[in-house]
Design an enzyme around this catalytic site. Structure first.
Site, PDB file in Angstrom:
ATOM      1  N   ASN A  74      11.967 -10.065   3.026  1.00 25.06           N
ATOM      2  CA  ASN A  74      12.367  -9.777   4.412  1.00 25.06           C
ATOM      3  C   ASN A  74      11.186  -9.640   5.369  1.00 25.06           C
ATOM      4  O   ASN A  74      11.320  -9.873   6.560  1.00 25.06           O
ATOM      5  CB  ASN A  74      13.316  -8.579   4.485  1.00 25.06           C
ATOM      6  CG  ASN A  74      12.688  -7.306   3.993  1.00 25.06           C
ATOM      7  OD1 ASN A  74      11.651  -7.333   3.330  1.00 25.06           O
ATOM      8  ND2 ASN A  74      13.287  -6.186   4.308  1.00 25.06           N
ATOM      9  N   LYS A 114       2.908 -10.875  -6.770  1.00 32.00           N
ATOM     10  CA  LYS A 114       4.051 -11.744  -7.091  1.00 32.00           C
ATOM     11  C   LYS A 114       4.987 -11.683  -5.890  1.00 32.00           C
ATOM     12  O   LYS A 114       5.710 -10.719  -5.685  1.00 32.00           O
ATOM     13  CB  LYS A 114       4.799 -11.275  -8.336  1.00 32.00           C
ATOM     14  CG  LYS A 114       5.815 -12.342  -8.780  1.00 32.00           C
ATOM     15  CD  LYS A 114       7.058 -11.788  -9.407  1.00 32.00           C
ATOM     16  CE  LYS A 114       8.162 -11.449  -8.456  1.00 32.00           C
ATOM     17  NZ  LYS A 114       8.708 -12.536  -7.606  1.00 32.00           N
ATOM     18  N   PRO A 115       4.958 -12.751  -5.051  1.00 28.91           N
ATOM     19  CA  PRO A 115       5.817 -12.720  -3.864  1.00 28.91           C
ATOM     20  C   PRO A 115       7.264 -13.016  -4.230  1.00 28.91           C
ATOM     21  O   PRO A 115       7.549 -13.517  -5.314  1.00 28.91           O
ATOM     22  CB  PRO A 115       5.239 -13.847  -2.992  1.00 28.91           C
ATOM     23  CG  PRO A 115       4.608 -14.798  -3.953  1.00 28.91           C
ATOM     24  CD  PRO A 115       4.174 -13.996  -5.157  1.00 28.91           C
ATOM     25  N   ALA A 116       8.173 -12.735  -3.293  1.00 30.06           N
ATOM     26  CA  ALA A 116       9.589 -13.047  -3.518  1.00 30.06           C
ATOM     27  C   ALA A 116       9.765 -14.553  -3.648  1.00 30.06           C
ATOM     28  O   ALA A 116       9.072 -15.328  -2.992  1.00 30.06           O
ATOM     29  CB  ALA A 116      10.416 -12.520  -2.353  1.00 30.06           C
ATOM     30  N   THR A 126      16.243  -0.766  -4.959  1.00 26.50           N
ATOM     31  CA  THR A 126      16.131   0.402  -5.841  1.00 26.50           C
ATOM     32  C   THR A 126      16.387  -0.012  -7.292  1.00 26.50           C
ATOM     33  O   THR A 126      15.732   0.475  -8.218  1.00 26.50           O
ATOM     34  CB  THR A 126      17.112   1.500  -5.378  1.00 26.50           C
ATOM     35  OG1 THR A 126      16.756   1.861  -4.031  1.00 26.50           O
ATOM     36  CG2 THR A 126      17.032   2.739  -6.252  1.00 26.50           C
ATOM     37  N   GLU A 180       8.526   1.348  -2.705  1.00 26.79           N
ATOM     38  CA  GLU A 180       9.189   1.320  -1.387  1.00 26.79           C
ATOM     39  C   GLU A 180      10.540   0.651  -1.603  1.00 26.79           C
ATOM     40  O   GLU A 180      10.621  -0.571  -1.705  1.00 26.79           O
ATOM     41  CB  GLU A 180       8.347   0.528  -0.384  1.00 26.79           C
ATOM     42  CG  GLU A 180       6.995   1.141  -0.067  1.00 26.79           C
ATOM     43  CD  GLU A 180       7.093   2.385   0.775  1.00 26.79           C
ATOM     44  OE1 GLU A 180       8.174   2.662   1.336  1.00 26.79           O
ATOM     45  OE2 GLU A 180       6.088   3.110   0.861  1.00 26.79           O
ATOM     46  N   CYS A 235      14.639  -2.660   5.617  1.00 28.69           N
ATOM     47  CA  CYS A 235      14.986  -1.453   4.865  1.00 28.69           C
ATOM     48  C   CYS A 235      15.171  -0.256   5.782  1.00 28.69           C
ATOM     49  O   CYS A 235      15.772   0.731   5.387  1.00 28.69           O
ATOM     50  CB  CYS A 235      13.913  -1.170   3.836  1.00 28.69           C
ATOM     51  SG  CYS A 235      12.299  -1.115   4.599  1.00 28.69           S
ATOM     52  N   SER A 237       8.049   1.774  13.216  1.00 31.09           N
ATOM     53  CA  SER A 237       6.944   1.361  12.338  1.00 31.09           C
ATOM     54  C   SER A 237       5.661   1.108  13.127  1.00 31.09           C
ATOM     55  O   SER A 237       5.678   0.482  14.176  1.00 31.09           O
ATOM     56  CB  SER A 237       7.315   0.092  11.580  1.00 31.09           C
ATOM     57  OG  SER A 237       8.471   0.316  10.820  1.00 31.09           O
ATOM     58  N   GLU A 254       2.830   4.217   2.634  1.00 26.66           N
ATOM     59  CA  GLU A 254       1.987   3.061   2.963  1.00 26.66           C
ATOM     60  C   GLU A 254       1.552   3.142   4.419  1.00 26.66           C
ATOM     61  O   GLU A 254       2.209   3.783   5.242  1.00 26.66           O
ATOM     62  CB  GLU A 254       2.765   1.764   2.707  1.00 26.66           C
ATOM     63  CG  GLU A 254       3.054   1.598   1.229  1.00 26.66           C
ATOM     64  CD  GLU A 254       3.577   0.223   0.845  1.00 26.66           C
ATOM     65  OE1 GLU A 254       4.267  -0.415   1.650  1.00 26.66           O
ATOM     66  OE2 GLU A 254       3.267  -0.209  -0.285  1.00 26.66           O
TER      67      GLU A 254
HETATM   68  P1  NAD Z   1      14.734  -7.336  -5.041  1.00 24.55           P
HETATM   69  O1  NAD Z   1      14.468  -6.053  -5.724  1.00 24.55           O
HETATM   70  O2  NAD Z   1      15.836  -8.168  -5.508  1.00 24.55           O
HETATM   71  O3  NAD Z   1      13.440  -8.270  -5.078  1.00 24.55           O
HETATM   72  C1  NAD Z   1      12.172  -7.788  -4.672  1.00 24.55           C
HETATM   73  C2  NAD Z   1      11.107  -8.429  -5.519  1.00 24.55           C
HETATM   74  O4  NAD Z   1      11.286  -8.034  -6.887  1.00 24.55           O
HETATM   75  C3  NAD Z   1      11.124  -9.963  -5.516  1.00 24.55           C
HETATM   76  O5  NAD Z   1       9.797 -10.415  -5.542  1.00 24.55           O
HETATM   77  C4  NAD Z   1      11.819 -10.298  -6.828  1.00 24.55           C
HETATM   78  O6  NAD Z   1      11.474 -11.550  -7.361  1.00 24.55           O
HETATM   79  C5  NAD Z   1      11.273  -9.191  -7.706  1.00 24.55           C
HETATM   80  N1  NAD Z   1      12.064  -8.929  -8.916  1.00 24.55           N
HETATM   81  C6  NAD Z   1      13.393  -8.971  -9.059  1.00 24.55           C
HETATM   82  N2  NAD Z   1      13.726  -8.639 -10.335  1.00 24.55           N
HETATM   83  C7  NAD Z   1      12.559  -8.362 -10.979  1.00 24.55           C
HETATM   84  C8  NAD Z   1      12.217  -7.952 -12.303  1.00 24.55           C
HETATM   85  N3  NAD Z   1      13.145  -7.738 -13.230  1.00 24.55           N
HETATM   86  N4  NAD Z   1      10.919  -7.748 -12.588  1.00 24.55           N
HETATM   87  C9  NAD Z   1       9.968  -7.952 -11.663  1.00 24.55           C
HETATM   88  N5  NAD Z   1      10.225  -8.347 -10.410  1.00 24.55           N
HETATM   89  C10 NAD Z   1      11.509  -8.552 -10.069  1.00 24.55           C
HETATM   90  O7  NAD Z   1      14.911  -6.984  -3.503  1.00 24.55           O
HETATM   91  P2  NAD Z   1      15.231  -7.973  -2.304  1.00 24.55           P
HETATM   92  O8  NAD Z   1      16.672  -8.251  -2.265  1.00 24.55           O
HETATM   93  O9  NAD Z   1      14.306  -9.141  -2.340  1.00 24.55           O
HETATM   94  O10 NAD Z   1      14.781  -7.077  -1.059  1.00 24.55           O
HETATM   95  C11 NAD Z   1      15.674  -6.272  -0.369  1.00 24.55           C
HETATM   96  C12 NAD Z   1      15.509  -4.817  -0.776  1.00 24.55           C
HETATM   97  O11 NAD Z   1      14.181  -4.393  -0.510  1.00 24.55           O
HETATM   98  C13 NAD Z   1      16.400  -3.907   0.023  1.00 24.55           C
HETATM   99  O12 NAD Z   1      16.973  -2.937  -0.806  1.00 24.55           O
HETATM  100  C14 NAD Z   1      15.444  -3.234   0.993  1.00 24.55           C
HETATM  101  O13 NAD Z   1      15.876  -1.996   1.470  1.00 24.55           O
HETATM  102  C15 NAD Z   1      14.195  -3.151   0.189  1.00 24.55           C
HETATM  103  N6  NAD Z   1      13.017  -3.034   1.040  1.00 24.55           N
HETATM  104  C16 NAD Z   1      12.383  -1.829   1.066  1.00 24.55           C
HETATM  105  C17 NAD Z   1      11.276  -1.665   1.886  1.00 24.55           C
HETATM  106  C18 NAD Z   1      10.567  -0.340   1.946  1.00 24.55           C
HETATM  107  O14 NAD Z   1       9.451  -0.304   2.433  1.00 24.55           O
HETATM  108  N7  NAD Z   1      11.133   0.732   1.462  1.00 24.55           N
HETATM  109  C19 NAD Z   1      10.810  -2.723   2.665  1.00 24.55           C
HETATM  110  C20 NAD Z   1      11.491  -3.943   2.593  1.00 24.55           C
HETATM  111  C21 NAD Z   1      12.598  -4.083   1.764  1.00 24.55           C
END
Ligand code: NAD
Length: 506
Positions: A176, A199-201, A257, A277, A311, A469, A486
């Site tokens: 995001n 490791k980016p998304a 989470t 986070e 988030c 922010s 952070e």
């Molecule tokens: P996600 O947890 O699905 O993915 C985030 C990252 O984790 C990606 O790079 C993904 O490839 C990786 N990932 C997924 N499964 C994994 C595994 N088993 N092992 C290692 N890596 C793995 O989250 P998302 O849908 O991409 O992002 C949205 C979420 O992120 C929302 O819940 C949002 O609130 C949260 N978010 C939080 C903050 C914050 O600062 N608190 C900021 C931005 C987004």
């Protein structure tokens, strides 16, 4: 022979033979960046990066696995031995140079974000400036890592406290904010003297790789910043490789989470430090004393930025009886007037597509559930005519706490409004979530402002403000929203160990 063939291949040239139309060839990369070189995946596997606005494939990016992770870990561990010894002033100058290159290339970097994430160009440029500012901020903080001298009761002793980099850090980020979620962590880590593997998304690897190109140009030494892109299918294996390896001292994660809990379990097995986070469910409370126009403007900004996919986006509006009807009416009018759905590259668009169809389905599910239980659609309420990833900005009234949209994070352009009676009731609803990242409220009553700011169970509070922010301020949550902070002067501590040195026999 077989093993030799599977070894990762270092590319002779890092430039792409063809770049998607409209994207800057000087910054678009499709391979991993490891030890200062562009590295092909050992089995030549790749995955597609899609344009969420059209569904079209932008390009194929190398799909890395545990083997490439191992290379990156070795490079980061070797680089740590020298990077930790680089004087803070030099680390600071390199981060500053990286920041300057981001600013010089901000339009091109923003195009990459809009292409892979979908957010409107104006927001994408805003993200790049925000992302670059973390490098600038931590380039300054690098020079202010101070220890302490302590007084002790024994006459022949002196006690010192040193702050030292924790070591190699694994950084896993979401889609995001494809750029800012990286620099917020990497800026602090590098300033502290750590080296990183990012490791980016899977939806947005191009921004991380563009940052690698600029890190290279800035002269960040080989192995200090590494990027290992991979598909969603390989994410669990890559995550495990990067989070369980004994070379790794710390895991820093931003995302859901659910994923955070998996990584916490990895960290527990080898007692690694963590920053988490995670998700939120931000309340936005409007009290009778509020300035309604201010509250409506704040509501629009806090809910619909990035099409509701942040988030800290408001998840639930709680509006007091006396001001409820006028607030709903004005917010509905403002949504219709100010929000324009479309391709993020088009002029005047404020609402891009959601990241993928799954995200749209979740909004549909939340709206359907709420309406079936008596919620009223004030505006929006369905997919947009433009195509499958577009959803109309939606306002629901008559919402109750048993509805899905109040129990789960929607992560989309849905604004549900609950009517409440007393301050206690509003605070209780706000605090009923098991997460606590951001919270907002509007009030002109000073005593109420203190009370509610102190009682909300969140890490960040916006009082009469919907956008909170800033790199100077601590970002993070309580409860299941995560661990650590952070940005700000506190952010660098996440990457430093405290060492106590006792001098005896004096
Ligand atoms: P996600 O947890 O699905 O993915 C985030 C990252 O984790 C990606 O790079 C993904 O490839 C990786 N990932 C997924 N499964 C994994 C595994 N088993 N092992 C290692 N890596 C793995 O989250 P998302 O849908 O991409 O992002 C949205 C979420 O992120 C929302 O819940 C949002 O609130 C949260 N978010 C939080 C903050 C914050 O600062 N608190 C900021 C931005 C987004």
């Amino acid at each position: 022979m077989f093993a030799r063939l599977l070894l990762p291949r270092i590319l002779p040239s890092h430039k792409l033979s063809s770049c998607p139309q409209g994207l800057p060839a000087s910054l678009v990369r499709s391979s991993a960046y490891v030890g200062g070189s562009w590295l092909r995946s050992s089995d030549s596997a790749s995955f597609p990066v899609l344009d969420p606005a059209t569904g079209a494939e932008l390009l194929q990016v190398d799909d890395c696995g545990p083997r490439e992770c191992r290379e990156a870990l070795k490079a980061a561990a070797a680089a740590f031995q020298t990077w930790r010894e680089v004087p803070a002033k030099e680390r600071s100058a390199l981060l500053r140079k990286w920041y300057e290159l981001m600013i010089q290339n901000k339009e091109d970097l923003a195009k990459i974000i809009t292409a892979e994430n979908g957010k409107p160009m104006k927001e994408a440029v805003g993200e790049i400036v925000y992302a670059a500012n973390f490098l600038e901020w931590f380039s300054e903080e690098a020079r202010r890592i101070y220890g302490d001298v302590l007084s002790v009761p024994m006459k022949d002793r002196r006690a010192l406290v040193l702050k030292q980099p924790v070591g190699v850090v694994t950084i896993i980020t979401p889609w995001n904010f494809p750029s800012a979620m990286i620099t917020r962590k990497v800026g602090a880590a590098l300033a502290a003297g750590c080296t990183v593997i990012v490791k980016p998304a899977e939806d947005t690897p191009l921004s991380a790789l563009a940052l690698a190109e600029l890190a290279h140009q800035a002269g960040i030494p080989a192995g200090v910043y590494n990027v290992v892109p991979c598909s969603r299918e390989k994410a669990p294996a890559v995550g495990k490789a990067l989070c369980t390896d004994p070379l790794v001292a710390k895991i820093s994660f931003t995302g859901s989470t659910a994923t955070g809990k998996i990584l916490l379990r990895y960290a527990a097995d080898s007692v690694k430090r963590v920053s988490m986070e995670l998700g939120g469910h931000a309340p936005f409370i409007v009290f009778d004393s509020a300035n309604v126009d201010q509250a409506v403007a704040g509501a629009l900004a806090s809910k619909f930025r990035n099409s509701g996919q942040t988030c800290v986006c408001t998840n639930k509006f709680l509006v007091q009886e006396g001001i409820h009807d006028i607030f709903v009416q004005k917010l509905s009018e403002l949504i219709k007037k100010e929000l324009h759905v479309g391709n993020g590259f088009e002029e005047g668009v404020t609402q891009g597509p959601l990241i993928n169809e799954k995200a749209v389905q979740k909004v549909e599910q939340h709206v359907g559930d709420a309406v079936s239980q008596g919620a009223r659609i004030e505006t929006g309420g369905k997919r947009h005519d433009l195509g499958k990833n577009f959803y109309e900005p939606t306002l629901l009234s008559n919402v109750t706490t048993n509805m899905l949209c109040i129990q789960e994070e929607t992560f989309g352009p849905l604004a549900p409004v609950i009517k409440f009676n007393t301050e206690e009731e509003a605070v209780a609803i706000a605090n009923s979530a098991n997460v606590g990242l951001a919270g907002y409220f509007y009030s002109q009553d000073p005593a109420q402002i203190w009370r509610v700011a102190e009682r909300l169970e969140v890490g960040m509070v916006g009082v009469n403000e919907g956008l909170i922010s800033a790199v100077e301020c601590p970002f993070g949550g309580v409860k299941q929203s995560g661990l650590g902070r952070e940005g700000s002067k506190y952010g660098i501590d996440e990457y430093l160990d405290i060492k106590y040195v006792c001098f005896g026999g004096l």
